[in-house]
Design a protein around this motif. Sequence first.
Motif, short mmCIF file in Angstrom:
data_model
loop_
_atom_site.label_atom_id
_atom_site.label_comp_id
_atom_site.label_asym_id
_atom_site.label_seq_id
_atom_site.Cartn_x
_atom_site.Cartn_y
_atom_site.Cartn_z
N GLY A 102 1.35 -0.40 7.33
CA GLY A 102 0.16 0.44 7.42
C GLY A 102 0.22 1.69 6.56
O GLY A 102 -0.76 2.43 6.48
N PHE A 103 1.36 1.94 5.90
CA PHE A 103 1.52 3.15 5.10
C PHE A 103 0.47 3.23 4.01
O PHE A 103 0.23 2.28 3.28
CB PHE A 103 2.92 3.18 4.48
N LEU A 104 -0.14 4.40 3.88
CA LEU A 104 -1.10 4.67 2.81
C LEU A 104 -0.98 6.12 2.41
O LEU A 104 -1.13 7.02 3.25
CB LEU A 104 -2.53 4.37 3.27
N ALA A 105 -0.68 6.37 1.16
CA ALA A 105 -0.57 7.74 0.66
C ALA A 105 -0.66 7.71 -0.85
O ALA A 105 -0.60 6.65 -1.47
CB ALA A 105 0.75 8.38 1.11
N ALA A 106 -0.77 8.89 -1.43
CA ALA A 106 -0.81 9.01 -2.89
C ALA A 106 0.54 9.45 -3.43
O ALA A 106 0.65 9.79 -4.61
CB ALA A 106 -1.90 10.00 -3.31
N LEU A 113 -11.74 0.86 8.84
CA LEU A 113 -11.11 0.92 10.17
C LEU A 113 -9.71 0.33 10.12
O LEU A 113 -8.78 0.86 10.75
CB LEU A 113 -11.97 0.16 11.18
N ASP A 114 -9.53 -0.72 9.36
CA ASP A 114 -8.22 -1.32 9.21
C ASP A 114 -7.24 -0.35 8.56
O ASP A 114 -6.08 -0.24 8.96
CB ASP A 114 -8.34 -2.60 8.38
N LEU A 115 -7.70 0.39 7.58
CA LEU A 115 -6.86 1.40 6.95
C LEU A 115 -6.47 2.49 7.94
O LEU A 115 -5.31 2.90 8.02
CB LEU A 115 -7.59 2.02 5.75
N ALA A 116 -7.46 2.97 8.70
CA ALA A 116 -7.19 4.04 9.67
C ALA A 116 -6.22 3.58 10.75
O ALA A 116 -5.26 4.27 11.08
CB ALA A 116 -8.51 4.51 10.29
N SER A 117 -6.47 2.39 11.29
CA SER A 117 -5.60 1.88 12.35
C SER A 117 -4.19 1.65 11.82
O SER A 117 -3.20 1.95 12.48
CB SER A 117 -6.19 0.59 12.91
N GLY A 118 -4.10 1.11 10.61
CA GLY A 118 -2.79 0.89 10.01
C GLY A 118 -2.01 2.16 9.80
O GLY A 118 -0.79 2.21 10.03
N MET A 119 -2.69 3.21 9.36
CA MET A 119 -2.01 4.49 9.18
C MET A 119 -1.42 4.99 10.49
O MET A 119 -0.29 5.49 10.53
CB MET A 119 -2.99 5.53 8.61
N CYS A 120 -2.18 4.86 11.56
CA CYS A 120 -1.68 5.34 12.85
C CYS A 120 -0.56 4.46 13.38
O CYS A 120 0.40 4.95 14.00
CB CYS A 120 -2.83 5.44 13.86
N ASP A 121 -0.64 3.17 13.13
CA ASP A 121 0.46 2.29 13.51
C ASP A 121 1.73 2.69 12.77
O ASP A 121 2.82 2.71 13.36
CB ASP A 121 0.11 0.83 13.17
N TRP A 122 1.59 2.99 11.48
CA TRP A 122 2.75 3.42 10.68
C TRP A 122 3.32 4.73 11.20
O TRP A 122 4.53 4.87 11.39
CB TRP A 122 2.35 3.54 9.21
N MET A 123 2.46 5.73 11.46
CA MET A 123 2.96 7.02 11.95
C MET A 123 3.65 6.86 13.30
O MET A 123 4.70 7.47 13.54
CB MET A 123 1.80 8.02 12.05
N TYR A 124 3.07 6.04 14.15
CA TYR A 124 3.70 5.82 15.46
C TYR A 124 5.07 5.17 15.29
O TYR A 124 6.03 5.53 15.98
CB TYR A 124 2.81 4.95 16.33
N SER A 125 5.17 4.24 14.35
CA SER A 125 6.45 3.56 14.15
C SER A 125 7.53 4.52 13.69
O SER A 125 8.71 4.32 13.98
CB SER A 125 6.28 2.42 13.13
#
Length: 941
Positions: free
Chosen positions: A390-394, A441-453
């Motif tokens: 789920g990681f997304l960043a620049a 929504l998939d991007l947003a949910s994935g980011m939060c899944d990654w942060m939680y992990s």
Amino acid sequence: MAPPLSRRSLLQAAALAAATPAISHQATGRAAAAVEAPQAAAAAAPPSWTVQPFALDDVALRPGLFADKRQLMIDHARGYDVNRLLQVFRANAGLSTGGAVAPGGWEGLDGEANGNLRGHYTGHFLTMLSQAYAGTGEQVFVDRIRTMVGALTEVREALRKDPAVLSVGGKFGTAAENVRGSYQYVDLPAAVLGGASAVTLSAWVKPTHDGNWARVFDFGDNTTRYMYLAARNAGGVPRFAITTSGPGGEQGLNGTAALPLNQWSHLAVTIADGTGTLYVNGTAVARNTAMTLTPAALGTVANNWLGRSNFSTDPVFAGAYDEFNVWSRALTAAEITELQNNRASAASAGRGNLASYAFDETSGGRFADASGRGLTATLRRTWGGPSHPGFLAAYPETQFIDLESRTTSDYTKVWAPYYTAHKILRGVLDAYLATDDARALDLASGMCDWMYSRLSKLPEATLQRMWGLFSSGEFGGIVEAVCDLHTITGKAEHLALARLFDLDRLIDNCAANTDILDGLHANQHIPIFTGYLRLYDATGEQRYLDAARNFWGMVVPHRMYGIGGTSTGEFWKARDVIAGTISATNAETCCAYNMLKLSRTLFFHEQQPKYMDYYERALFNQVLGSKQDKADAEKPLVTYFIGLTPGHVRDYTPKQGTTCCEGTGMESATKYQDSVYFKAADGSALYVNLYSPSRLAWAEKGVTVTQSTAFPREQGTTLTIGGGSAAFALRLRVPSWATAGFRVTVNGSAVSGTPKPGSYFTVSRTWRSGDTVRISMPFRLRVEKAIDDPSLQTLFYGPVNLVGRNSSTSYLQLGLYRNAGLSGDLLPSLTPVTGKPLHYTLAGTEFAPFFEGTEDPTHAYFRRSEPRVIFGNTDSGVANPAKSDGTTLLDEIWAGAPFTGKGALVSRVRSTVNAWVTAGRLSQADGQTVVRTAEQATYAP
């Protein structure tokens, strides 16, 4: 109200999330019906909100001050090339950037702190586009959102995989490009140098950036044993070096001229028989006949890299490679010259017998070796890859990793990675809510899944240390965004994630109403509390609400400037120090943006008029005034700081643009309508909070409310009901400054009751189409005094802060009592400027509304000076005496305003003079003169 949940119980609950419908990481469209229901929940306000906002598209701005300001930003949003925003994301993923140029400033690799905040601006822009679409309905904004969401989806997909070659046109055929910001390099097998005692290394390169010390190649173990060729040394020319004893033992060769950017250059190095030669484009530019080191002296080394340095702080090579060859002999000058116009395979030298890469691959991440030794090379990232899909960043995940062990702040290494993550998360979440694009929504949910992990694995002490760091630990409004996402996904991990951002020292002290704000970074902490309010909504834990409420009271008014802004140089000083903190870096605009969000969210829980009084103050002054009244295709033209020093000129293009404040400024300018109207949760009342030309469509009631006004150039407004009929209470905010009256009529008939400044005035009835409500609220001119220095004052006319336009860099010395009205209104001492509403002159200086976004030198504060006692422009000639605390005779007299007539004023003068004479502060004769002057003067109403 739900019972409070501990962080431990939430984390345990997260383990049961399998029972909650999950959102796939694959963007396959809205395949799961389970997603539809949570989306509806997102539209519903939390049960703890007794008052609720309307959606942005329920309230339309009508022509007026706000619409004019918004149009400037709307045009910017419509015309700016979004590929420039996406450039840093695409580069980080190793994708083609299509020649797009990053915005610069904080949004790119060349800005402050090496661009360690890049990506934040894209999130702001997505939010602006989403709000612009809600406010205008223009398809262009949807199209731009979908372009950006599609690109970010491609970026995330690329980050999940091993890097792949970016094939571009080469010197002879195809070439492999390393996009600047991709952190990619070519990893060669350990046997590439073969222990050669004589060697030639040859490469075609096309550099695209002039960063010093980027390596064409580097073979070594560490910073002690290595052999490299840098495209540029500290002097900007190519350098070859070999050493077994670190930099001090380097045996080197330096070029004589810089390699041109965006052009192919051929570089070759030969070593044999104690002589090393460096060739550039076939010409020998350096020779060293005392070279005792060869690849044989290095032996088999661990790191064999094209584009990466053994020194971790050196940049990765940005540019393209074609034809890299290694021979186990020194080619002659003629052979190297021949390579200028031929592939190695077509030249007499032939392919390198130790290694030979043509970079003809157009896909994948492996490069074939044509030397016959089978030394296949691999494209890699310096940081490996994301810890979670789920990681997304620049930028790489390294900032997040570094933060977990960091004990001190250094923004050149770690600059608020979770703050940046918040902006991206908020942007894609807003994009989803605006367009229903499942990919967002998939991007947003994935980011939060990654942060939680990541965060759920860290000890509590580590989290507390991280979030307490300035500014590396800054996380902005991420808690609010995560809670908002949780209302959509229902995933227990997402609520648990929000709790992982608890900064206990801050929460506990604020909940106990213990002020610890002195020295804290203001905007690092303001948005935290809006998030904690959302956690209160989700968990019912009282300390979140108590902390947010008390925190607000520590800022307003104790650390607030007249315009509604707060902070000095981004930080807070001691409580009640206002005059003592005036500087050129006051009132960071982000702080006002976030204080507005906190104020409205507090109001949803408890309808205290002070929250909307503050909202009006900050919105009509700092927020409007932070946007320049000028169109610009490249910049949003929003201030970072608003200096309150005398003669300050606002800077609308700070730090080359793209600061946090320009980001929030874009958002502010596209949601001016978000707090004009609220509704009671049970539908029983409509709150009119702001007086602004607008039209509300209240679907549940089947009515519209149209507000017609030129406020604040008009001292009142008209509300007209349209549509059907509906019963509800109309609650009209009576501003705290409305001391000259607040009169309401319905269909021309006066409404009984006495509206009290700083309250809501209620009109209840069954409303029918055509009903008209007229509100009149006369303005008065007044001053507000700095808490720590009453002589330092700022001028207000109704809600409008009036600032002097004067190039002097010293405080203006101004008197205001000379022609004050019997009502206490100070306006008669000023002279209106013909044809310019809300413009006045006083003592040769023009005063104008703060909200006008000009580049005039301004004086927000002035020094109050009333040297003589004057009434109705009649000068008594008597000096105006003062007490030890600075209170003057005139201050005490006018503190009794309003006066019912001249007689009441004269009576006040007489009693005050007698007291001052008795106290020995005024002579009997002067006292008599003052009373006589008051009796003879003529006063404005």
